[in-house]
Design a protein around this motif. Sequence first.
Motif, PDB file in Angstrom:
ATOM      1  N   HIS A  80       0.819  -1.212   0.000  1.00 52.92           N
ATOM      2  CA  HIS A  80       0.000   0.000   0.000  1.00 52.92           C
ATOM      3  C   HIS A  80       0.852   1.260   0.000  1.00 52.92           C
ATOM      4  CE1 HIS A  80      -3.171  -2.781   1.741  1.00 52.92           C
ATOM      5  NE2 HIS A  80      -3.687  -2.339   0.624  1.00 52.92           N
TER       6      HIS A  80
ATOM      7  N   GLU B 299      -0.442   4.049  -2.135  1.00 56.39           N
ATOM      8  CA  GLU B 299      -1.696   4.607  -1.626  1.00 56.39           C
ATOM      9  C   GLU B 299      -1.427   5.510  -0.422  1.00 56.39           C
ATOM     10  OE1 GLU B 299      -4.444   1.452  -0.905  1.00 56.39           O
ATOM     11  OE2 GLU B 299      -4.511   0.872  -3.021  1.00 56.39           O
TER      12      GLU B 299
ATOM     13  N   THR C  16       0.118   8.733  -1.531  1.00 56.66           N
ATOM     14  CA  THR C  16      -0.910   9.600  -2.097  1.00 56.66           C
ATOM     15  C   THR C  16      -1.673  10.322  -0.995  1.00 56.66           C
ATOM     16  OG1 THR C  16      -1.151   8.029  -3.892  1.00 56.66           O
ATOM     17  CG2 THR C  16      -2.900   9.651  -3.630  1.00 56.66           C
ATOM     18  N   LEU C  17      -2.065   9.551   0.020  1.00 62.25           N
ATOM     19  CA  LEU C  17      -2.808  10.160   1.125  1.00 62.25           C
ATOM     20  C   LEU C  17      -1.936  11.183   1.847  1.00 62.25           C
ATOM     21  CD1 LEU C  17      -4.676   7.073   2.629  1.00 62.25           C
ATOM     22  CD2 LEU C  17      -5.620   8.907   1.236  1.00 62.25           C
TER      23      LEU C  17
ATOM     24  N   ALA D 250       0.400  12.988   0.472  1.00 67.45           N
ATOM     25  CA  ALA D 250       0.425  14.165  -0.391  1.00 67.45           C
ATOM     26  C   ALA D 250      -0.834  14.987  -0.185  1.00 67.45           C
ATOM     27  CB  ALA D 250       0.557  13.737  -1.853  1.00 67.45           C
ATOM     28  N   MET D 251      -1.958  14.301   0.000  1.00 63.80           N
ATOM     29  CA  MET D 251      -3.232  15.006   0.180  1.00 63.80           C
ATOM     30  C   MET D 251      -3.300  15.729   1.515  1.00 63.80           C
ATOM     31  SD  MET D 251      -5.690  12.060  -1.375  1.00 63.80           S
ATOM     32  CE  MET D 251      -7.127  12.532  -0.434  1.00 63.80           C
ATOM     33  N   GLY D 252      -2.358  15.422   2.411  1.00 62.97           N
ATOM     34  CA  GLY D 252      -2.343  16.138   3.684  1.00 62.97           C
ATOM     35  C   GLY D 252      -2.558  15.261   4.896  1.00 62.97           C
ATOM     36  N   TYR D 253      -2.615  13.942   4.712  1.00 62.06           N
ATOM     37  CA  TYR D 253      -2.721  13.065   5.880  1.00 62.06           C
ATOM     38  C   TYR D 253      -1.392  13.049   6.623  1.00 62.06           C
ATOM     39  CZ  TYR D 253      -7.325  11.180   4.815  1.00 62.06           C
ATOM     40  OH  TYR D 253      -8.656  11.042   4.634  1.00 62.06           O
ATOM     41  N   GLU D 254      -1.490  13.061   7.967  1.00 59.80           N
ATOM     42  CA  GLU D 254      -0.267  13.097   8.769  1.00 59.80           C
ATOM     43  C   GLU D 254       0.305  11.697   8.925  1.00 59.80           C
ATOM     44  OE1 GLU D 254      -1.398  14.976  12.472  1.00 59.80           O
ATOM     45  OE2 GLU D 254      -2.811  16.140  11.282  1.00 59.80           O
TER      46      GLU D 254
ATOM     47  N   TYR E  62      -1.422   9.245  11.298  1.00 59.73           N
ATOM     48  CA  TYR E  62      -2.625   8.559  10.801  1.00 59.73           C
ATOM     49  C   TYR E  62      -2.282   7.132  10.389  1.00 59.73           C
ATOM     50  CZ  TYR E  62      -6.600   7.637   7.656  1.00 59.73           C
ATOM     51  OH  TYR E  62      -7.686   7.092   7.030  1.00 59.73           O
TER      52      TYR E  62
ATOM     53  N   PRO F 115       5.686  10.974  -0.434  1.00 57.21           N
ATOM     54  CA  PRO F 115       4.740  11.565  -1.378  1.00 57.21           C
ATOM     55  C   PRO F 115       5.413  12.226  -2.582  1.00 57.21           C
ATOM     56  CG  PRO F 115       4.804  12.817   0.667  1.00 57.21           C
ATOM     57  CD  PRO F 115       5.579  11.569   0.905  1.00 57.21           C
ATOM     58  N   ALA F 116       6.671  12.659  -2.439  1.00 57.56           N
ATOM     59  CA  ALA F 116       7.337  13.317  -3.567  1.00 57.56           C
ATOM     60  C   ALA F 116       7.539  12.346  -4.731  1.00 57.56           C
ATOM     61  CB  ALA F 116       8.683  13.883  -3.124  1.00 57.56           C
ATOM     62  N   ASP F 117       7.547  11.045  -4.418  1.00 55.18           N
ATOM     63  CA  ASP F 117       7.745  10.053  -5.476  1.00 55.18           C
ATOM     64  C   ASP F 117       6.482   9.779  -6.271  1.00 55.18           C
ATOM     65  OD1 ASP F 117      10.273   9.863  -4.546  1.00 55.18           O
ATOM     66  OD2 ASP F 117       9.885   8.103  -3.295  1.00 55.18           O
ATOM     67  N   MET F 118       5.382  10.375  -5.839  1.00 54.85           N
ATOM     68  CA  MET F 118       4.121  10.013  -6.470  1.00 54.85           C
ATOM     69  C   MET F 118       3.913  10.689  -7.812  1.00 54.85           C
ATOM     70  SD  MET F 118       3.302   7.781  -4.636  1.00 54.85           S
ATOM     71  CE  MET F 118       2.004   7.343  -5.747  1.00 54.85           C
ATOM     72  N   PHE F 119       4.593  11.821  -8.028  1.00 52.16           N
ATOM     73  CA  PHE F 119       4.394  12.517  -9.304  1.00 52.16           C
ATOM     74  C   PHE F 119       5.295  11.952 -10.387  1.00 52.16           C
ATOM     75  CE2 PHE F 119       2.507  15.949  -6.757  1.00 52.16           C
ATOM     76  CZ  PHE F 119       1.354  16.126  -7.504  1.00 52.16           C
TER      77      PHE F 119
END
Lengths: 225, 389
Positions: free
Chosen positions: B296, B299, B302-303, B305-309, B312, B385-389
């Motif tokens: 995961h 996933e 991604t979360l 990147a969306m701002g989840y700490e 979480y 998250p930086a790897d997601m783009f």
Amino acid sequence: MSTVIDVEHLDFSFGSGALTQPVLKDITLSIQKGEIVLITGPSGSGKTTFLTIIGGLRQAFHGSVRVLDQQFINSSEPVKVKVRQQIGYIFQQHNLLKSLTALQNVSMTLEMGNTLTEQQRRDRSAEMLIAVGLGDRLEYKPGQLSGGQLQRVSIARALVGQPKIILADEPTASLDKQSGYEAVSLLKRLAKESQTTILLVTHDYRILDIADRVVELEDGVIKKV
Amino acid sequence: MNKLAWFYFPARLAWRQLIFDRSKLVAAICGVLFACVLVFMQLGFKDSLYASAASAPVKLSGDLFLMHKQSEAMWRPVQFKRSELMRALGNPAVAEVYPLYLGLAPFKNIQTQVKRTLMVYGFDPDSQIFNIDEIKSKQIDLRLKDTVLFDEYSRPEFGPVRQLLEADQNVTEINDYKVNIVGLFRMGVSFAADGNVITSDLNFMRIFPRRHHSDIDMGVIKLHPGASAKQVEAELKSQLNEFINIFTYEELLKYEKDYWANTAPIGFIFGFGTVMGWVVGLVIVYQILFTDIANHRNEFATLKAMGYEHSYFIRLVFASAFFLAVLGFIPGYLLSVGLYHLAESQMYMPMPMLLSKIITVFMFILSMCVMAGLLAIRKLKDANPADMF
Ligand SMILES: Nc1ncnc2c1ncn2[C@@H]1O[C@H](COP(=O)(O)OP(=O)(O)OP(=O)(O)O)[C@@H](O)[C@H]1O
Ligand SMILES: [Mg+2]
């Protein structure tokens, strides 16, 4: 008009010491509220790197990067997390959670703020999915949707939180010409309604006409604005 | 709502991700179930061992008990002089004293003629040192020559003694000496003895020709009503020879249990088995959580990147660990109940499923899963998250 993204003299390099590889050189760019800006440029020119810095996903150390009035240069993680929550992201790959339905995926954006009830979250997510034309696919999981549909779900996910900025990296790359254009037009229409700023990286010259402004990046330098 | 959401949202996502991949979930549950059953059985056998170790002393009726200091437990006693027991009568609080003779001897199965070792108790049939009604009611029979009582709870390898008695087949051999079984009683087996036989002190000497009346294995002391066992114990300690151990009833039970828990390697073996169950379960759950996080990773990034700490996702991992603990524990518990019944009916060992044991094992499994979670959260760092783009 207010400035949403304000970048001044941004320098960024990967690696350190002898292996230092400068990727962004003295970038200055400011984007106003509601503007749709496209970034194009050859492969390896630093577009994705620029986007991840604007999105608060990568730490830069030189110059000034102000996003939604927060300085990102040498900032702390909590500051960036706060800003990230006001940004909608659309990735080249849809990156949806495959164990969740379309509706639940879109709701994930709203669960973060936790200001709504479960019912309100469902209603708003459903509305958003209807707006992107997936009203009949609410309970489908990613495995049961086509590429174009998946990208529309991720557009819905990015927009449902009413973000001030949308960052998108080649959102049409995995789509055919037709559905790629449809997805981007949809994004434009929904963003214009809510005065959302869009910063979109693309190689796809067919969609340049949706932009208010096109920025060309070459070797880490802005060539043409 | 806010407090609830703090755990509810990551827990709900953890749950949705768990039930999404059914085959992996089943594998994970099997791992926890395995650890659960292993721990239940180890603890069950251990408790049963301690309980049965004390099954003989539990049935003794007396206020104080004497044993040689070198006697590690009742099943392997060192003899001491009967006169030492008699000296206790000098204490005014002591009413009666009785010797108890103990010996392991082969008992011949009446049907198959196969010999198997059991425990023989020899006592004065006029005394009341066994708190077992069937023994008290057979006093007169036990006074006769070559008579014994047989423990009905002995292992079945000694033969269907009850049916044999009903068919008037009551003659067998103990230590190659012919005896008559004149009745049954109920005491229970232990790890030291698969069966028990009770006989008079006189018959005991006949079964064990090399034993002598004056060398006893245990002394049972009864006090006058109202006397304090603790106080008399202290007095006797100074009056009797120093190689004598004096116990109250509770102390005797504890002494027997401690022997199995500490002196005998069996206590260690079960403790070791329990820890191994924990470790095996830990490795399985860790492996599952670890690959789950790896699968995961995108996933989660991604979360993020969306701002989840970050926290979480830590809560999400612990929620997964908790769900696995509960989902594995329930079938593990049910299976263990069945196995306990099987052990009781097939091995004649007392294996009660006590609430305290259920709670202990659940805590054990929970701690195992939490530990696995602690080890697995390091893997969360890979979600960048930086790897997601
Ligand atoms: N994580 C990284 N570590 C080191 N170097 C990197 C890393 N990511 C990118 N680079 C380098 O930085 C430069 C810019 O990469 P970037 O991904 O920003 O280009 P791009 O403009 O998005 O290209 P494309 O159009 O192919 O996606 C490239 O030369 C790349 O090799
Ligand atoms: Mg790129």
